[in-house]
Design an enzyme around this catalytic site. Structure first.
Site, short mmCIF file in Angstrom:
data_model
loop_
_atom_site.label_atom_id
_atom_site.label_comp_id
_atom_site.label_asym_id
_atom_site.label_seq_id
_atom_site.Cartn_x
_atom_site.Cartn_y
_atom_site.Cartn_z
N ARG A 16 0.82 -1.71 -0.34
CA ARG A 16 -0.23 0.14 -0.30
C ARG A 16 1.00 1.54 -0.08
O ARG A 16 0.46 2.25 -0.69
CB ARG A 16 -1.01 0.25 1.39
CG ARG A 16 -2.17 1.05 1.47
CD ARG A 16 -2.87 1.05 2.49
NE ARG A 16 -4.35 2.34 2.67
CZ ARG A 16 -4.01 2.50 3.86
NH1 ARG A 16 -3.65 1.86 5.09
NH2 ARG A 16 -5.04 3.00 4.09
N SER A 42 -7.27 6.14 0.66
CA SER A 42 -6.73 5.09 0.39
C SER A 42 -7.92 4.21 1.02
O SER A 42 -7.34 4.71 2.46
CB SER A 42 -5.73 4.80 0.33
OG SER A 42 -5.19 3.27 0.88
N SER A 43 -8.84 2.80 0.81
CA SER A 43 -9.64 2.52 1.78
C SER A 43 -8.86 2.12 2.81
O SER A 43 -7.43 1.31 2.36
CB SER A 43 -10.03 1.51 0.85
OG SER A 43 -11.31 2.82 -0.08
N GLN A 44 -9.91 1.68 3.74
CA GLN A 44 -9.19 1.33 5.04
C GLN A 44 -9.09 -0.80 4.75
O GLN A 44 -9.60 -1.00 3.85
CB GLN A 44 -9.85 0.58 5.53
CG GLN A 44 -9.95 0.00 7.04
CD GLN A 44 -11.28 -0.44 8.88
OE1 GLN A 44 -12.33 0.46 7.34
NE2 GLN A 44 -10.93 -0.45 9.10
N PRO A 45 -7.96 -0.99 4.84
CA PRO A 45 -6.69 -2.57 4.17
C PRO A 45 -8.25 -3.55 4.30
O PRO A 45 -8.54 -4.30 3.13
CB PRO A 45 -5.64 -2.63 4.88
CG PRO A 45 -4.83 -0.64 4.97
CD PRO A 45 -6.40 -0.29 5.12
#
Length: 202
Positions: A16, A42-45
């Site tokens: 990421r 950047s979305s939550q993994p």
């Protein structure tokens, strides 16, 4: 390697941090959304992993990534399709689309590309059908968008098309098989709103 393990491997092979602003890279391992500019994140993994497992991408698939942002999800999808597949990311914000494309280019995955989305056009109907469609924004304010995207899915009987997107905070899976749609719901998540015009409110 089957579904969940393949997703975990994609996360290991596509860091990421490569897709975050320089000042945020030290936070890449945090399981939180991270701002990347233009009101986008950047979305939550953990959320991304859940979506990828629902999407069930296999080598050779054609995949559309709506709201590609920094390019991270596009690269993860490209890892899952492998070089026999094709991944297209579309991003409404031109600056993000250029940055995401540059990030993606650094991963050496020529079967994946990112371009600026056409304002007012959701997805990429011109190059449909797609085997899989991922949407990393909430379509709650755009209910007709779900139907537009579902129309872009293939309906191969042996491998029904799959669309994954949040709708009003609920993760939604739409499966298209022999012309019919089956919709299921898979928990609650928070995402930025889905837009089709760059000047629409976020």
């Amino acid at each position: 390697m089957d579904g969940p393990d393949r997703v975990a491997q994609a996360f290991a092979d596509v860091p990421r941090a490569h897709f975050l602003p320089r000042g945020a890279r030290s936070r890449a391992a945090q399981d939180v959304p991270i701002l990347i500019g233009h009101g986008q994140t950047s979305s939550q993994p953990r959320s991304v992993a859940d979506m990828l497992r629902l999407l069930d991408v296999h080598p050779g698939h054609r995949v559309l990534d709506v709201g590609s942002g920094s390019g991270w999800t596009t690269a993860l999808l490209a890892h899952l399709t492998g070089p026999t597949g094709e991944v297209l990311g579309v991003e409404l914000e031109p600056d993000l689309a250029r940055w995401g494309a540059a990030n993606l280019a650094g991963e050496g995955m020529p079967w994946a590309t990112i371009r600026t989305a056409v304002p007012g056009v959701l997805g990429d109907p011109e190059h449909a059908p797609w085997d899989r469609i991922l949407v990393s924004a909430d379509a709650g304010a755009l209910p007709e968008g779900l139907a537009q995207l579902a129309d872009q899915l293939g309906d191969e009987p042996r491998d029904p098309g799959r669309l994954v997107l949040p709708v009003n905070g609920t993760m939604t899976l739409v499966v298209r098989e022999t012309g019919s749609l089956v919709t299921t719901h898979h928990g609650h998540y928070r995402f930025v709103p889905l837009r089709t015009h760059p000047d629409a409110p976020s």
